[in-house]
Motif scaffolding. Structure first.
Motif, PDB file in Angstrom:
ATOM      1  N   TYR A 163       0.831  -1.214   0.000  1.00 21.24           N
ATOM      2  CA  TYR A 163       0.000   0.000   0.000  1.00 21.24           C
ATOM      3  C   TYR A 163       0.863   1.260   0.000  1.00 21.24           C
ATOM      4  O   TYR A 163       0.618   2.191  -0.784  1.00 21.24           O
ATOM      5  N   THR A 174      -6.226  -2.297  -4.927  1.00 21.40           N
ATOM      6  CA  THR A 174      -7.261  -2.921  -4.085  1.00 21.40           C
ATOM      7  C   THR A 174      -6.707  -4.120  -3.329  1.00 21.40           C
ATOM      8  O   THR A 174      -7.093  -4.365  -2.182  1.00 21.40           O
ATOM      9  N   GLY A 232      -6.817  -4.416   0.682  1.00 16.81           N
ATOM     10  CA  GLY A 232      -7.292  -5.604   1.399  1.00 16.81           C
ATOM     11  C   GLY A 232      -6.292  -6.035   2.464  1.00 16.81           C
ATOM     12  O   GLY A 232      -6.659  -6.388   3.582  1.00 16.81           O
ATOM     13  N   VAL A 270      -8.152  -9.086  11.007  1.00 17.33           N
ATOM     14  CA  VAL A 270      -8.989 -10.165  10.454  1.00 17.33           C
ATOM     15  C   VAL A 270      -8.153 -11.442  10.349  1.00 17.33           C
ATOM     16  O   VAL A 270      -7.041 -11.392   9.833  1.00 17.33           O
ATOM     17  N   VAL A 296     -15.034   1.883   0.965  1.00 18.51           N
ATOM     18  CA  VAL A 296     -14.823   0.742   1.847  1.00 18.51           C
ATOM     19  C   VAL A 296     -15.478   1.151   3.161  1.00 18.51           C
ATOM     20  O   VAL A 296     -14.858   1.806   3.994  1.00 18.51           O
ATOM     21  N   ILE A 313     -16.990   0.332   6.606  1.00 15.36           N
ATOM     22  CA  ILE A 313     -16.932  -0.749   7.591  1.00 15.36           C
ATOM     23  C   ILE A 313     -17.800  -0.403   8.792  1.00 15.36           C
ATOM     24  O   ILE A 313     -17.643   0.655   9.413  1.00 15.36           O
ATOM     25  N   GLU A 370     -18.791  -0.980  12.448  1.00 18.79           N
ATOM     26  CA  GLU A 370     -18.175  -1.494  13.677  1.00 18.79           C
ATOM     27  C   GLU A 370     -19.247  -2.170  14.522  1.00 18.79           C
ATOM     28  O   GLU A 370     -19.943  -1.510  15.292  1.00 18.79           O
ATOM     29  N   PRO A 382     -16.020  -6.446  12.637  1.00 14.98           N
ATOM     30  CA  PRO A 382     -16.237  -5.498  11.545  1.00 14.98           C
ATOM     31  C   PRO A 382     -16.924  -6.147  10.339  1.00 14.98           C
ATOM     32  O   PRO A 382     -16.597  -7.266   9.965  1.00 14.98           O
ATOM     33  N   SER A 391     -11.492   7.601   7.112  1.00 18.99           N
ATOM     34  CA  SER A 391     -10.229   7.260   7.776  1.00 18.99           C
ATOM     35  C   SER A 391      -9.055   7.196   6.797  1.00 18.99           C
ATOM     36  O   SER A 391      -7.905   7.254   7.206  1.00 18.99           O
ATOM     37  N   GLU A 392      -9.345   7.086   5.493  1.00 24.66           N
ATOM     38  CA  GLU A 392      -8.259   6.869   4.528  1.00 24.66           C
ATOM     39  C   GLU A 392      -8.781   7.118   3.121  1.00 24.66           C
ATOM     40  O   GLU A 392      -9.943   6.826   2.834  1.00 24.66           O
ATOM     41  N   THR A 393      -7.927   7.671   2.277  1.00 24.40           N
ATOM     42  CA  THR A 393      -8.278   7.835   0.863  1.00 24.40           C
ATOM     43  C   THR A 393      -7.189   7.181   0.025  1.00 24.40           C
ATOM     44  O   THR A 393      -6.002   7.428   0.239  1.00 24.40           O
ATOM     45  N   SER A 394      -7.589   6.337  -0.888  1.00 26.03           N
ATOM     46  CA  SER A 394      -6.626   5.562  -1.677  1.00 26.03           C
ATOM     47  C   SER A 394      -6.005   6.426  -2.779  1.00 26.03           C
ATOM     48  O   SER A 394      -6.521   7.494  -3.111  1.00 26.03           O
ATOM     49  N   ARG A 414     -11.242   6.911  -6.697  1.00 27.91           N
ATOM     50  CA  ARG A 414     -10.516   6.737  -5.444  1.00 27.91           C
ATOM     51  C   ARG A 414     -11.411   5.946  -4.512  1.00 27.91           C
ATOM     52  O   ARG A 414     -12.617   6.133  -4.503  1.00 27.91           O
ATOM     53  N   MET A 415     -10.817   5.073  -3.716  1.00 27.53           N
ATOM     54  CA  MET A 415     -11.566   4.373  -2.682  1.00 27.53           C
ATOM     55  C   MET A 415     -11.398   5.183  -1.398  1.00 27.53           C
ATOM     56  O   MET A 415     -10.259   5.487  -1.001  1.00 27.53           O
ATOM     57  N   HIS A 459     -12.089   5.160   2.592  1.00 28.83           N
ATOM     58  CA  HIS A 459     -12.405   4.238   3.685  1.00 28.83           C
ATOM     59  C   HIS A 459     -13.203   4.999   4.739  1.00 28.83           C
ATOM     60  O   HIS A 459     -12.776   6.064   5.204  1.00 28.83           O
ATOM     61  N   THR A 481     -15.568   4.630   8.310  1.00 32.63           N
ATOM     62  CA  THR A 481     -15.984   3.816   9.448  1.00 32.63           C
ATOM     63  C   THR A 481     -17.356   4.292   9.917  1.00 32.63           C
ATOM     64  O   THR A 481     -17.577   5.499  10.055  1.00 32.63           O
ATOM     65  N   LEU A 521     -15.903  -9.145   7.602  1.00 34.55           N
ATOM     66  CA  LEU A 521     -14.649  -9.102   6.835  1.00 34.55           C
ATOM     67  C   LEU A 521     -13.998 -10.475   6.744  1.00 34.55           C
ATOM     68  O   LEU A 521     -13.389 -10.819   5.720  1.00 34.55           O
ATOM     69  N   THR A 522     -14.123 -11.252   7.802  1.00 37.99           N
ATOM     70  CA  THR A 522     -13.491 -12.579   7.828  1.00 37.99           C
ATOM     71  C   THR A 522     -14.069 -13.533   6.786  1.00 37.99           C
ATOM     72  O   THR A 522     -13.416 -14.498   6.404  1.00 37.99           O
ATOM     73  N   LEU A 548     -10.576  -6.778  -2.823  1.00 39.85           N
ATOM     74  CA  LEU A 548     -10.433  -6.549  -1.381  1.00 39.85           C
ATOM     75  C   LEU A 548     -10.409  -7.892  -0.654  1.00 39.85           C
ATOM     76  O   LEU A 548      -9.581  -8.123   0.238  1.00 39.85           O
TER      77      LEU A 548
END
Lengths: 204, 204
Positions: free
Chosen positions: A172, A191, A195, A204, B59, B61, B63, B68, B117-120, B135-136, B138, B140, B168-169, B192
């Protein structure tokens, strides 16, 4: 000579009657309420008859003593006029399985001989815009094998592909760094990296 | 009534002069050896002026106490004539940042209020075929907040989107299950999932 030495001379509207690699389609459909609507999209006319995919991409992991590394490529892409960071990939030939295409293309484009460990579901690249798709085939490259000591790509005339590897742990951060350096990042690479980050962050 | 109740009436070649959502382009360029070559590709004419992206994907998520969960959508896509499993996404409006578009679209399409929380990096969906990108972002979603107790989407007339979540799992296994049930899996969702599996398998 490198992938960066490609230069656009001109761009112009594509004449649909002369197009070889792209079709555009107008679909008329009824929505869940029975209302008639239309949708525009693009297709690859090259998908082999009987095949459910256009292409394969490879998650090719080199088993190094220092840890697993992902095999990536730099390739100039006229649609974005940049050198792209991509996973090795290729169109599927008629009669080939996804796994056969993956092992063949990996050898041709990178010289590495890999063993398939997993095949993904069919993934659609941008299903609101086009029907192009692929399967990702996971391939492990055993670096202790003689055939992987000095890999020699067998590129076709128009192919200018540079291979490199990135430790999975850095993927990343490396995507962000490469973007800053002017490269365009393919969605599969970024992506996959996301992940991995998500698995770490959410334990996870 | 569900996303599955859409039906194709007919498909026909798209008349480029009437197309609103798609342009096709012929690029003439010189390769690293100086040889002149051509390339065909498709573009979205809707990218806002001054913007470097067409769209954002989320993305998102949730909580939950049990762990998650990733927020996903089912939406019929005429280009593939299937209901697709996608992350929430939307085109960027003029003057919007990726983060603003993500929070706005998430609220409109799913009803959830999230925190970025994040920008790809910018990701290109299929850079050998088209220049579409995103852009992805993220996001929460704090499920203890009152605004997330009973989320109400504000869908536009033509939108028939069903939301659901996957731990997610379980994401990769769930992608395979959904494909067997007849859904098409968007590349962002499946990749992902692959990234999460790779992080586990290689203990990244």
């Amino acid at each position: 000579m490198s992938a960066k030495d490609s230069k656009i001379v001109k761009t112009e509207p594509l004449d649909a009657n002369k197009a070889k690699w792209i079709n555009t389609v107008l679909t008329t459909y009824t929505d869940p309420l029975g209302k008639t609507r239309t949708w525009e999209h693009a297709e690859r006319p090259t998908r082999p008859k009987g095949s459910d995919i256009d292409a394969v991409g490879m998650v090719a992991i080199l088993e190094k003593e220092s840890g697993p590394e992902l095999l990536l490529q730099k390739q100039y892409r006229p649609p974005v006029d940049k050198v792209c960071i991509e996973v090795p990939a290729g169109l599927v030939d008629a009669g080939e399985t996804a796994e056969q295409a993956a092992v063949r293309e990996l050898k041709e484009e990178t010289g590495y001989v890999g063993v398939v460990s997993e095949t993904s579901p069919i993934m659609f690249n941008d299903p609101g815009f086009c029907n192009t798709n692929l399967r990702m085939v996971h391939v492990t490259v055993d670096m202790s094998k003689p055939e992987n000591k000095n890999p020699q790509p067998e590129l076709e005339g128009g192919e200018f592909i540079e291979c490199f590897t990135v430790p999975l742990t850095d993927l990343y951060a490396e995507c962000k760094k490469l973007e800053k350096e002017g490269y365009a990042i393919d969605a599969r690479v970024a992506t996959l990296a996301e992940g991995i980050e998500i698995a770490r962050r959410w334990k996870v």
